[in-house]
Scaffold this active site. Structure first.
Site, mmCIF file in Angstrom:
data_model
loop_
_atom_site.group_PDB
_atom_site.id
_atom_site.type_symbol
_atom_site.label_atom_id
_atom_site.label_comp_id
_atom_site.label_asym_id
_atom_site.label_seq_id
_atom_site.Cartn_x
_atom_site.Cartn_y
_atom_site.Cartn_z
ATOM 1 N N THR A 105 47.276 29.103 38.147
ATOM 2 C CA THR A 105 46.670 27.896 37.585
ATOM 3 C C THR A 105 45.499 28.214 36.656
ATOM 4 O O THR A 105 44.970 27.320 35.990
ATOM 5 C CB THR A 105 46.188 26.952 38.701
ATOM 6 O OG1 THR A 105 45.253 27.645 39.538
ATOM 7 C CG2 THR A 105 47.369 26.468 39.538
ATOM 8 N N SER A 120 44.699 46.718 39.938
ATOM 9 C CA SER A 120 43.361 46.704 39.333
ATOM 10 C C SER A 120 42.936 48.142 39.125
ATOM 11 O O SER A 120 43.384 49.049 39.847
ATOM 12 C CB SER A 120 42.366 46.007 40.257
ATOM 13 O OG SER A 120 41.032 46.215 39.828
ATOM 14 N N THR A 148 52.624 33.940 40.579
ATOM 15 C CA THR A 148 51.805 33.421 41.668
ATOM 16 C C THR A 148 50.339 33.382 41.252
ATOM 17 O O THR A 148 49.897 34.151 40.409
ATOM 18 C CB THR A 148 51.970 34.273 42.936
ATOM 19 O OG1 THR A 148 51.426 35.588 42.719
ATOM 20 C CG2 THR A 148 53.444 34.400 43.319
ATOM 21 N N GLY A 206 43.067 31.834 34.699
ATOM 22 C CA GLY A 206 42.832 33.256 34.539
ATOM 23 C C GLY A 206 44.014 34.048 34.027
ATOM 24 O O GLY A 206 44.803 33.574 33.200
ATOM 25 N N ILE A 207 44.139 35.274 34.528
ATOM 26 C CA ILE A 207 45.210 36.163 34.096
ATOM 27 C C ILE A 207 46.572 35.564 34.413
ATOM 28 O O ILE A 207 47.505 35.640 33.613
ATOM 29 C CB ILE A 207 45.053 37.547 34.760
ATOM 30 C CG1 ILE A 207 43.817 38.271 34.208
ATOM 31 C CG2 ILE A 207 46.297 38.402 34.533
ATOM 32 C CD1 ILE A 207 43.465 39.553 34.955
ATOM 33 N N GLY A 208 46.708 34.957 35.582
ATOM 34 C CA GLY A 208 47.991 34.380 35.966
ATOM 35 C C GLY A 208 48.462 33.316 35.008
ATOM 36 O O GLY A 208 49.643 33.283 34.624
ATOM 37 N N TYR A 249 38.416 45.163 48.778
ATOM 38 C CA TYR A 249 39.241 44.769 47.635
ATOM 39 C C TYR A 249 39.940 45.980 47.030
ATOM 40 O O TYR A 249 41.149 45.947 46.762
ATOM 41 C CB TYR A 249 38.364 44.081 46.586
ATOM 42 C CG TYR A 249 39.067 43.796 45.275
ATOM 43 C CD1 TYR A 249 39.954 42.732 45.170
ATOM 44 C CD2 TYR A 249 38.843 44.583 44.152
ATOM 45 C CE1 TYR A 249 40.604 42.466 43.974
ATOM 46 C CE2 TYR A 249 39.485 44.328 42.957
ATOM 47 C CZ TYR A 249 40.368 43.256 42.872
ATOM 48 O OH TYR A 249 41.007 43.009 41.677
#
Length: 258
Positions: A16, A136, A13, A18-20, A149
């Protein structure tokens, strides 16, 4: 050591960029059939083009219950689910209204809750599965500039631990991965002012670490690929004895040894 995910289906998920995206790329390179996800068709199509074919993409906002239901109806089964979707927004606690708290909870926590409810039973029925949550280091090292966050990421770690216990004996593992500051597009945007002032992105990242994460041992942000390497391993059959773990890829920022 060879990681082979041939024959496995994987959802990442928020993938599109970065890390994903790096995780999706790593899973695909290991042989998995990958589905990437983003909120807009343009971003999904651009990410698919970067992957070079062989993957599918769904443009759905998984930060809502309706979006989760739409995805589950379209893609009812996965062997591997990486709950990477997440947002962060530096706001002082006393200026953080309910809308900010609610949005972080829906995107960072409830998106994973809903997918876990949908996909874990099928994994258990097949006797094999991997579910990962991107936490994180902020789950333990709550950032004063975005407490909301940090709280959401602590919840992700707790959720993964609880689900690992719930899935005991099924052949399904559930873990969380805890990146530290990572040079993703989101962090690059946060450092944009420093780059505009003449620093390279890498130097701006190092200066941010020195000023805001002085306990870092590597003294720099991680790359998205460094985080993805951990995710791909944990998603593989080689990690069958690792479950309920909070696995740090934080460069040593969290200053304790367990």
């Amino acid at each position: 050591m060879k990681i082979d995910l041939s024959g496995k289906s994987a959802l990442v998920t928020g993938s599109t960029g970065g890390i994903g995206f790096a995780i999706a790329k790593g899973l695909q390179e290991a042989g998995a059939e990958v589905v990437i996800n983003g909120r807009t068709r343009d971003k999904v199509d651009a990410a698919l083009a970067r992957l070079g074919g062989g993957a599918r993409g769904v443009a759905i906002d998984l930060g809502t219950a309706g979006g989760a239901a739409e995805l589950i109806a379209a893609e009812p089964d996965f062997d591997i689910v990486v709950n990477n979707l997440g947002i962060f927004q530096p706001v002082d606690f006393f200026e953080t209204d309910d809308a900010v708290w609610d949005r972080h909870w829906e995107v960072n926590v409830m998106s994973g809750v809903r997918l876990a409810r949908a996909y874990l039973p099928g994994m258990a029925a097949r006797g094999w599965g991997r579910m990962l949550f991107l936490g994180s280091e902020s789950a333990f090292n709550i950032p004063v500039e975005m407490i909301h966050y940090g709280v959401s990421k602590t919840a992700d770690v707790s959720l993964a631990r609880g689900l690992a216990k719930r899935m005991a004996g099924t052949g399904v593992t559930v873990n969380s991965i805890l990146p530290g500051p990572t040079l993703s597009e989101g962090v690059a945007e946060m450092l944009k002012a420093d780059v505009t002032a003449g620093k390279t992105l890498e130097q701006a990242g190092v200066d941010f670490i020195k000023a805001n994460r002085p306990t870092s041992i590597i003294g720099r942000p991680a790359s998205v690929e460094e985080v993805a390497n951990m995710a791909v391993y944990i998603a593989s059959p080689l990690a069958s004895a690792t479950t309920g773990a909070a696995l740090r890829v934080d460069g040593g920022v969290v200053d304790f040894i367990v």
